[in-house]
Each structure stands twice: as C-alpha cells, then as structure tokens.
Design an enzyme around this catalytic site. Structure first.
Site, PDB file in Angstrom:
ATOM      1  N   LYS A 115       0.841  -1.203   0.000  1.00 16.74           N
ATOM      2  CA  LYS A 115       0.000   0.000   0.000  1.00 16.74           C
ATOM      3  C   LYS A 115       0.870   1.244   0.000  1.00 16.74           C
ATOM      4  O   LYS A 115       0.603   2.201  -0.722  1.00 16.74           O
ATOM      5  CB  LYS A 115      -0.938  -0.016   1.218  1.00 16.74           C
ATOM      6  N   GLN A 162      -5.156  -1.345   9.512  1.00 18.35           N
ATOM      7  CA  GLN A 162      -5.031  -2.685   8.925  1.00 18.35           C
ATOM      8  C   GLN A 162      -5.656  -3.737   9.847  1.00 18.35           C
ATOM      9  O   GLN A 162      -5.324  -3.809  11.027  1.00 18.35           O
ATOM     10  CB  GLN A 162      -3.546  -2.992   8.681  1.00 18.35           C
ATOM     11  N   ASP A 197     -11.475   2.600   3.757  1.00 20.54           N
ATOM     12  CA  ASP A 197     -11.829   1.176   3.685  1.00 20.54           C
ATOM     13  C   ASP A 197     -13.343   0.991   3.600  1.00 20.54           C
ATOM     14  O   ASP A 197     -13.819  -0.097   3.280  1.00 20.54           O
ATOM     15  CB  ASP A 197     -11.312   0.431   4.929  1.00 20.54           C
TER      16      ASP A 197
END
Ligand code: NDP
Length: 296
Positions: free
Chosen positions: A54, A98, A121
């Site tokens: 990422k 995460q 997200d």
C-alpha cells in the site's frame, strides 16, 4: 466454451494511472496532495506485506503516505488517540487501520472512531448505512474493484441475476449491496445455504468470497456466466506453496463466459481502489469535483 479472462492486473494499472493523473492535476491546480495514513498494529506477516504494498502504491501515484507501525501490545486508548490525531490532521485525507487487529483491541470501536469522510476502507458504520440507503459513501475497496470490472465487462448490470457466495462485512455484504444498487437481482449465499450449486446456477454474475480453496466448480456455474473470484488462499501443491482462489479456475473456466484469475484478478484491484477512494475523499474534503469512473 473458453471463458474470457478478466485481467485485473491490467485493469488495476489503468485505474492507478487514472488516479495518478488526477493527483498531478490536483497538485498543479489546487496545491493539494492527497495523503493516506495506514496504521499497522503488531507483526502479522500478511498484514506487513499488505502495508508495504500500500505504501509503495501510494507513493507511486504521487500521494503522501503516512505509515504508523505500533507494537502488538498497544492499548486501545493509545490507538484511539492516534486515530483522533489523524482525524484532525488536514494533510491526511484517508485513514486505514489494517485488520485483523490483535485480539485485545475492539476492531468495531476503532473503525467507528475514524472520521467517516476519511474512512477509505468503507468499514465505518456510517458508510455502511450510506451505502445501504444508496447515498454517497466510502465503499469497501475489494467489492468496489469487482464492481468496476463488472461494469466494464457489461456496461449496465441492470436486471442481471447476481449470486454472492459469502456474507462477510468486508466483502460479501457490501458486494451484494453494490450489485443491488446497480439494479441486479441479488442472492446472498453462505455456509447454511441449501443446494448451493442450484442457487449458483441461477447467476449471470457469480461472486465467490468464501475463503475455501477452489470450492466453486463448473457444477456451480451457468454456461456463459461471469465468475468473479475474490478468494486468496495459500495451499501446498506439487511440493510448492501456491496461491489459489475460491474458484476451481480450470473447471469453472470451461463453462463460464468470463472469469477473473487468481492471482491477477480481484487482488490488484483492491489496492487500486484504495487509492481511488483516497482521491475521492480528498476531492470531497476540498469541495472539488469527484473523479469520474472511480466511485460506485
Ligand atoms: P469470511 O471468512 O469473513 O467470510 C466467508 C464467508 O463465506 C462467510 O459468510 C461464510 O458463511 C461463507 N462460507 C464459508 N463456507 C461456506 C460454504 N461451504 N458454502 C457457502 N458459504 C460458505 O471471509 P472474507 O469475506 O473476509 O474473505 C473471503 C475470501 O476473500 C477469502 O479467501 C479472503 O482471503 C479473500 N479476500 C480477498 C481480498 C482481495 O483483496 N482480493 C480482500 C478480502 C478478502 P457464514 O457467514 O455462514 O459463516
């Protein structure tokens, strides 16, 4: 029938190039550089690889990347304080914590502490509600990537029968919601579904997000259907450690009209959509026009 291979790797490269062009224009015209903050708690090996990728992709499209690596024993209070700091930082347009988090941390609590406008997200309860009511939301990256590939393949999805196998909050449910918002007739299957093969056979679009290696075979696929394989499973075969999807590719491809491979299908689209979401979040934060084709 030989299925058309939907090349997610090439598609993702096009999305990243599109994002990079928008980022360059944003910098030049408005002096704004989108910034993505990624928070990793602990040493989970898969998560470390994801975070590294990422970071590299974020830099590659010209965005700022802010990495926060915290020890596994980080307290909930400390993590919440960091999220709050990132919420208040104007250089940060997107925040990603995460998952999975270490067991002592309440993921729902942490995710719902993120400013929904920065929740790239799309897991915040507000974004789930906005998506569910057909309003402008931040949409989870993996299902967004699947949707982009399907729209590209079909043009309009209206009236198509879609079956999503899997009902997780991060893939199955938002995928089904996106397909419904695009006017598909949607069925969600799961571990308690009876006659799964029969249910899947109704699908023009079959999305597998199960987490079981090669579970979906030709027996589940209607002739000519489009098969989207979200699964990422590591297995041992022929003395090698290999990556396979939730779909038995050779079997399903023998009847499908189109199919995404693993690797090189949905996977690369996920990071591309994270970048697209960060760009969208930046545009919204500054009242700029949203980039076309990069949102739901
Ligand atoms: P979860 O484990 O959270 O959910 C799996 C779902 O599959 C559940 O709803 C479960 O049903 C259902 N299921 C399990 N077994 C069966 C069965 N025998 N028949 C029908 N349904 C079944 O997984 P995720 O949604 O997080 O992930 C799914 C897959 O996608 C995994 O392989 C994961 O690695 C991959 N993935 C890939 C990403 C990418 O970037 N390409 C991103 C995220 C995930 P029930 O609810 O009844 O238990």
């Amino acid at each position: 029938m030989t299925a058309k291979v939907i090349d997610g790797k090439a598609f993702a490269a096009r999305v990243r190039a599109d994002v990079a062009a928008h980022v360059a224009a944003m910098k030049q015209d408005h002096g704004i550089t989108p910034g993505l903050a990624v928070v990793l708690v602990g040493q989970d090996p898969a998560s470390q690889v994801y975070v590294k990728n990422k970071h590299a992709s974020t830099i590659e499209v010209g965005m700022n990347s802010f990495e926060h690596r915290l020890p596994a024993e980080t307290s909930e209070a400390d993590l919440l304080a960091l999220v709050q700091k990132l919420n208040n930082d104007p250089a940060v347009h997107g925040i990603l914590v995460q998952l999975p988090l270490p067991a002592h941390l309440n993921s729902d609590l942490i995710i719902n502490a993120i400013n929904p406008a920065k929740d790239v997200d799309g897991f915040h309860i507000s974004n789930v509600g906005l998506l569910g009511t057909g309003q402008k939301a931040m949409v989870p990256c993996t299902p967004l990537g699947c949707l982009m590939m399907l729209r590209d393949h079909y043009g309009s999805l209206a009236g198509l029968n879609a079956v999503v196998v899997g009902r997780s909050n991060i893939v199955g449910k938002p995928m089904a919601q996106l397909l419904l918002n695009d006017s598909c007739t949607v069925t969600i299957a799961h571990s308690r579904t009876k006659n799964l093969e029969e249910v899947c056979q109704r699908a023009d679009i079959l999305v597998a997000a199960v987490g079981r290696p090669e579970m979906i075979t030709a027996a589940h696929v209607r002739a000519g259907a489009t098969v989207i394989d979200v699964g990422i499973n590591r297995i041992e075969r022929g003395g090698k450690n290999i990556l396979v999807g939730d779909v038995d590719y050779a079997s399903a491809a023998s009847v499908a009209g189109a199919i995404t491979p693993v690797p090189g299908g949905v996977g690369p689209m996920t990071i591309a959509c994270l970048l697209a979401n960060t760009l969208t979040a930046t545009a919204r934060a500054h009242g700029l026009a949203e980039p076309k084709g990069l949102t739901a």
